[in-house]
Enzyme design. Structure first.
Site, PDB file in Angstrom:
ATOM      1  N   SER A 174     -13.201 -65.332 -23.991  1.00 48.14           N
ATOM      2  CA  SER A 174     -12.981 -65.201 -25.432  1.00 48.14           C
ATOM      3  C   SER A 174     -11.572 -64.659 -25.732  1.00 48.14           C
ATOM      4  O   SER A 174     -10.595 -65.308 -25.385  1.00 48.14           O
ATOM      5  CB  SER A 174     -14.083 -64.323 -26.017  1.00 48.14           C
ATOM      6  N   HIS A 372     -22.142 -67.826 -27.483  1.00 49.97           N
ATOM      7  CA  HIS A 372     -20.907 -67.119 -27.116  1.00 49.97           C
ATOM      8  C   HIS A 372     -21.175 -65.910 -26.200  1.00 49.97           C
ATOM      9  O   HIS A 372     -20.521 -65.742 -25.177  1.00 49.97           O
ATOM     10  CB  HIS A 372     -20.186 -66.675 -28.388  1.00 49.97           C
TER      11      HIS A 372
END
Ligand SMILES: *[C@@H]1O[C@H](CO)[C@@H](O)[C@H](O)[C@H]1NC(C)=O
Ligand SMILES: *[C@@H]1O[C@H](CO)[C@@H](O)[C@H](O)[C@H]1NC(C)=O
Ligand SMILES: *[C@@H]1O[C@H](CO)[C@@H](O)[C@H](O)[C@H]1NC(C)=O
Ligand SMILES: *[C@@H]1O[C@H](CO)[C@@H](O)[C@H](O)[C@H]1NC(C)=O
Ligand SMILES: *[C@@H]1O[C@H](CO)[C@@H](O)[C@H](O)[C@H]1NC(C)=O
Length: 403
Positions: A174, A372
């Site tokens: 990320s 995620h």
């Protein structure tokens, strides 16, 4: 008499604290990364890294796997293959450790023969500054621009210096990928110090969150409102986190867990891979972020461009130069990731392909609801993602490592 009163009050506090903590899972919610690693039988080192602008980062190293450590006691990292692992927004080195030796990336890398270096970027609990405290507004004057310009280069220099290696591998998750790209744009000489880059859920294009970013930053101007209230960073006090973790976030069943429902609405819904005991761990271990960091992501979402901050949120758009990346890049995404969405990651992949640096792009695993946070917290993250990743890393190392 007063002494008695104080004793009673103290006893009361201890009882209250015990009750509150009893609601938290037995997992080591507040254990530090070195404590967790040692407890699981892995060798661990702490390294102090100073950046050119005065931040002091504590970087964690696992120089060898568990078996090796048990056999010889003092592992020597020299001459090994080293990998730097960089965490995301609100994260720390702990993200690659909390799920334990069967699941978390650090252990699997160490057992796979890697010398593992876990970065900590300015802002989280493992960072300080030589002249500033966390109560100084200037301490929080940074974004992933500075992570890329100062923090990662300083960490890479330390790794090279300590290991005696000339090149290492880099895995980012990320925002840990955002800082890779901002580094390469500003300091392309780091191409020569890296073998290859593995990007997990890369956060470079974020057009999908434009409506949310516009609403928060423009319509309700939330950051400036909170700034005016005196909040210098996006940070929750520990007692508030404990309270939230012990109450609304402690439900053991999906349908009652308000916390996870809120989190899922941002990162994508995946009830099957969520370990319910982990909700409070996720919340309590959450690290602070600077407002500028959040606003910078907002600017990227709103403009649809991987742009520098320059003169602010509504200021000029000045793209980071992605064609400065010259090392092979492998990308892994989650099919159901609503934050760093597949369409946006494909856009990045296409650009890297055009400049000839894309090595591979694939889903992180075959699970269609992979979101995620699953890259860190999924029940089966070890089996689904991390173990196959080691095989891939070996491939990259064998193919691209040349002394
Ligand atoms: C911190 O303070 C010292 C002493 O005043 C100074 O030499 C140093 O440059 C300062 N560091 C930063 C990053 O400003
Ligand atoms: C914050 O950092 C930027 C870029 O380094 C600098 O231009 C700006 O003056 C700083 N702001 C404050 C309040 O220190
Ligand atoms: C690297 O190590 C040498 C000593 O071995 C030291 O003098 C030097 O300052 C170190 N460099 C960095 C960037 O840490
Ligand atoms: C970006 O970097 C590449 C390679 O270093 C260079 O050829 C190109 O001119 C740069 N583009 C811009 C807009 O600076
Ligand atoms: C990369 O480019 C090649 C041709 O240059 C093309 O065949 C391939 O499909 C591209 N891959 C991706 C992921 O865009």
């Amino acid at each position: 008499m007063t002494e008695f009163k104080i004793t009673v009050i103290l006893a009361y506090c201890v009882i209250v604290i015990c009750i509150c903590h009893a609601q938290l899972p037995k997992k080591d919610v507040y254990a530090t990364v070195p404590q967790l690693l040692s407890k699981n039988g892995y060798p661990v080192e702490k390294h102090r890294v100073k950046t050119d602008d005065g931040y002091i980062l504590q970087v964690h190293r696992i120089p060898a796997g568990r078996r090796f450590a048990r056999r010889s006691g003092t592992p020597g990292g020299k001459g090994k293959k080293a990998v730097l692992v960089v965490h995301g927004l609100l994260g720390s080195s702990g993200d690659f450790v909390v799920m334990g030796p069967q699941s978390s990336l650090s252990y699997i890398l160490a057992d796979g023969g890697y010398d593992v270096w876990l970065a900590n970027l300015r802002g989280n609990m493992y960072t300080t500054h030589e002249n500033l405290t966390r109560n100084d507004e200037v301490f929080w004057n940074y974004s992933f621009h500075e992570h890329g310009k100062y923090d990662i280069p300083a960490i890479i220099e330390t790794v090279l210096n300590v290991t005696g290696l000339s090149k290492i591998l880099y895995i980012g998750y990320s925002m840990g990928t955002t800082s890779f790209f901002t580094m390469m744009s500003q300091r392309p000489e780091y191409n020569d110090k890296l073998i290859a880059f593995v990007a997990l859920a890369p956060a470079v294009y974020l057009d999908n969150i434009k409506p949310m970013a516009s609403f928060l930053l423009k319509s309700i101007d939330i950051v400036n409102t909170l700034r005016q209230q005196g909040m210098m960073s996006a940070e929750f006090r520990r007692d508030i986190k404990d309270f939230v973790a012990g109450s609304v976030c402690s439900a053991k069943h999906a349908q009652y867990d308000v916390c996870m429902r809120m989190i899922f609405s941002i990162v994508g819904e995946d009830y099957e891979q969520h370990v319910w005991d982990m909700t409070s761990v996720i919340v309590t271990r959450m690290q602070p972020a600077s407002w500028k960091q959040l606003e910078h992501f907002g600017k990227i979402a709103i403009t649809g461009t991987f742009t520098q901050w320059e003169d602010g949120l509504w200021g000029a758009v000045k793209p980071y130069n992605l064609s400065n990346v010259r090392i092979p890049v492998s990308i892994r995404y989650g099919e159901n990731d609503q934050l760093t969405e597949k369409s946006q990651i494909l856009r990045l992949a296409k650009e890297l392909n055009d400049t000839g640096t894309l090595y591979s792009i694939k889903p992180g695993c075959s699970w269609p609801k992979f979101n995620h946070l699953d890259f860190i917290f999924a029940r089966d993250v070890g089996k689904l993602v991390n173990k196959p990743l080691i095989t891939h890393l070996d491939e990259l190392y064998n193919k691209f490592h040349k002394e």
